[in-house]
Enzyme design. Structure first.
Site, PDB file in Angstrom:
ATOM      1  N   CYS A  75       0.717  -1.262   0.093  1.00 46.15           N
ATOM      2  CA  CYS A  75      -0.099   0.014  -0.034  1.00 46.15           C
ATOM      3  C   CYS A  75       0.858   1.311  -0.052  1.00 46.15           C
ATOM      4  CB  CYS A  75      -1.048   0.113   1.276  1.00 46.15           C
ATOM      5  SG  CYS A  75      -1.987  -1.500   1.477  1.00 46.15           S
TER       6      CYS A  75
ATOM      7  N   HIS B  31      -2.644   6.551   4.089  1.00 51.71           N
ATOM      8  CA  HIS B  31      -1.504   5.492   4.244  1.00 51.71           C
ATOM      9  C   HIS B  31      -0.201   6.118   3.898  1.00 51.71           C
ATOM     10  CE1 HIS B  31      -0.777   0.988   4.975  1.00 51.71           C
ATOM     11  NE2 HIS B  31      -0.132   1.665   5.858  1.00 51.71           N
TER      12      HIS B  31
END
Length: 554
Positions: free
Chosen positions: A93, A149
């Site tokens: 991610c 993130h």
């Protein structure tokens, strides 16, 4: 008759998920007519940019790649646009998101190891210029909906401080789709839904995140003037674990025995419908004709969590093709070669210079980018300016036990995890990660059952692999012993890249990150003032010591 049918469809859509139907008047989310702004609807030479990032979608998990999961929206948008069939991202991610937003490889931002953990005092380094910041310079309104993130330990790391006019979504890598709570470890739990810089408690109404994010996108499009350029970054949480979906999306997938695959299929079906509604909103509010829609997964699928990368090898978190080769396409009325397939080399870092150029922006000479402007490659079918990709060099990942400088011909220590692509060739060193092929029948049981996987046991001590990806995209024939000169050439290229790497940023966890100390919310905990006070205090103490020492000397 036609009007009645359309009205019925519109009502049905609103009843199910509050989604949009076709319309001609600009109205707000509640149906209230919006006052037209001066110049509203006037064509702009700068395109509206909508970047949709799916989370953990496997290479096979789209209809046009042969999936049993129905994705009619993605299939249609891709068929009418340009499918990217030689498109690469990063295996996890944070790395993919950092490269998208900076146009730089991980080795040039210090994020070359793993992901940013919730308790780490870490974020995308503040000296990196971001894509939304560059777009704002040329008049774009910039909005982010979904998963960030990229770190949040201090307020300067938040999306609204990195170029976005507004932010609605989560800061962490995963969480509950309904409650938006996330536990990083036992007792370290907190709420993770934000609107701009504050916890969005008002939105804690139990709405499934894919639908909630779509509704937010609709609101943004309804309230913005389509005569002015907009950059909309929609980073859906789906189809990342935990595997959750509204019940009605299971309807077509009850025949899938594997519970994880069935839940994953329902999540993807909901995501496909959400993207349909985003597209309808673009048309309804007057953006579509001057828009560019980019769709991408952030990494490969995770078979143990329902994803499929077949026939590619490996999975999320690995540098095999299954971890880094992604579903991707561009859909836009502005494309010249609509309905085509692009097999040229494209990487997620390429979006930074491509979109800035399309937006009529300037790329500063002092920004050392790793991405290329690939718009003509996609739109007109020209050759890609890209001939290589540094997939990564991770100096602190678990070293391969049998790796050595000798195995790397004195050029490279093959204990280090690394992967590089140059033209047709791909080289991997160190420990590349889980290397099985997981065929569709593996999902017929409760597993996927490892007995159905194709296992490969390498000879002891192997730490170098070479593949011709063009001829062997499934990485079945290792050519490292047959072409040692090619291996040496790619090892030298790795060594050259490594000389430009910055130190790895991967700090230990900070106990102050515990949401219990922050009102039960995951959020910035590092206070610059505290650090300054401590610094001032220590300076004062040192000054007093010096004065005492002077007196003693006198």
């Amino acid at each position: 008759m036609v009007a009645a049918v359309l009205a019925g469809l519109s009502l049905l859509s609103l009843l199910t998920c509050g989604y949009l139907a076709w319309g001609s008047r600009r109205t707000g989310p509640g149906g209230t007519p919006l006052a037209e702004e001066p110049g509203a609807g006037a064509p702009s030479s700068q395109p509206h940019i909508i970047f949709i990032l799916a989370d953990d979608q496997g290479f096979r998990d789209v209809g046009y790649h042969g999936s049993e999961i129905r994705t009619p929206t993605l299939d249609k948008l891709a068929a009418e646009g340009v499918k990217l069939e030689n498109y690469y991202v990063q295996p996890m991610c944070t790395p993919s998101r950092s490269q998208l937003i900076t146009g730089k490889y991980q080795i040039h931002t210090g994020l070359q190891h793993s992901i940013i953990r919730p308790t780490q005092p870490n974020c995308l380094p503040l000296d990196n210029v971001t894509l939304p910041q560059k777009l704002k310079e040329v008049g774009y309104s910039t909005h982010m909906v979904g998963k960030w993130h990229l770190g949040f330990y201090r307020r300067e790391c938040m999306p609204t401080q990195r170029g976005f006019d507004s932010f609605f979504g989560s800061l962490l890598g995963s969480g509950d789709y309904y409650t938006h709570f996330k536990c990083d470890s036992p007792g370290i739990c907190g709420y993770d839904l934000y609107e701009n810089d504050n916890a969005a408690w008002d939105h804690d109404t139990g709405i499934y995140s894919t639908q909630m994010y779509t509704q937010k996108v609709q609101q943004i499009l309804a309230s913005h003037n389509p005569g002015k350029p907009i950059f909309l970054y929609v980073a859906y949480q789906a189809v990342h674990s935990p595997l959750q979906a509204p019940g009605r999306y299971f309807e077509h997938y009850r025949s899938i025995n594997n519970i994880n695959r069935r839940r994953y299929a329902a999540m993807l079906a909901c995501l496909d419908e959400a993207i349909n509604n985003v597209t309808l909103a673009l048309k309804k509010y007057g953006y579509y004709e001057n828009s560019i829609i980019i769709y991408s997964s952030d990494n490969g699928g995770q078979p143990m969590a329902g994803g499929s990368n077949w026939p590619l090898r490996g999975s999320k978190g690995t540098y095999w093709e299954g971890g880094i080769r992604a579903v991707g396409f561009v859909h836009s009325p502005l494309l010249k070669n609509k309905g085509s397939v692009c097999k040229e080399l494209v990487h997620i870092t390429d979006w930074f210079p491509t979109l800035i150029t399309l937006a009529e922006g300037q790329i500063d000479e002092d920004i050392q980018l790793d991405g290329y402007d690939i718009w003509e490659t996609i739109s007109e079918g020209r050759r890609s300016p890209r001939v290589d990709i540094l997939h990564n060099i991770d100096p602190i990942y678990t070293k391969a036990k049998n790796g050595s400088w000798a195995a790397g011909y004195g050029i490279w220590n093959t204990a280090i995890q690394s992967a590089i692509r140059v033209n047709h060739w791909k080289l991997l060193t160190g420990n590349p990660g889980y290397s099985d092929w997981v065929p569709p029948q593996a999902f017929s049981n409760a597993g996927p059952n490892r007995w159905h996987n194709e296992r490969v046991s390498w000879s002891a001590g192997k730490t170098v692999w070479l593949f011709n990806i063009t001829a062997d995209p499934y990485e079945r024939v290792d050519l490292s012993a047959r072409y040692p000169d090619v291996v040496k050439q790619l090892l030298r290229r790795l060594s050259q890249f490594n000389k430009t790497a910055v130190p790895v940023r991967y700090p230990p966890k900070d106990p102050r990150s515990n949401p219990k100390l922050n009102g039960g919310v995951w959020g910035p905990w590092f206070k610059e003032d505290e650090k300054k006070k401590k610094s001032d205090k220590s300076k004062g103490a040192n000054k007093q010591k010096k004065n005492k020492n002077k007196k003693k000397a006198n």
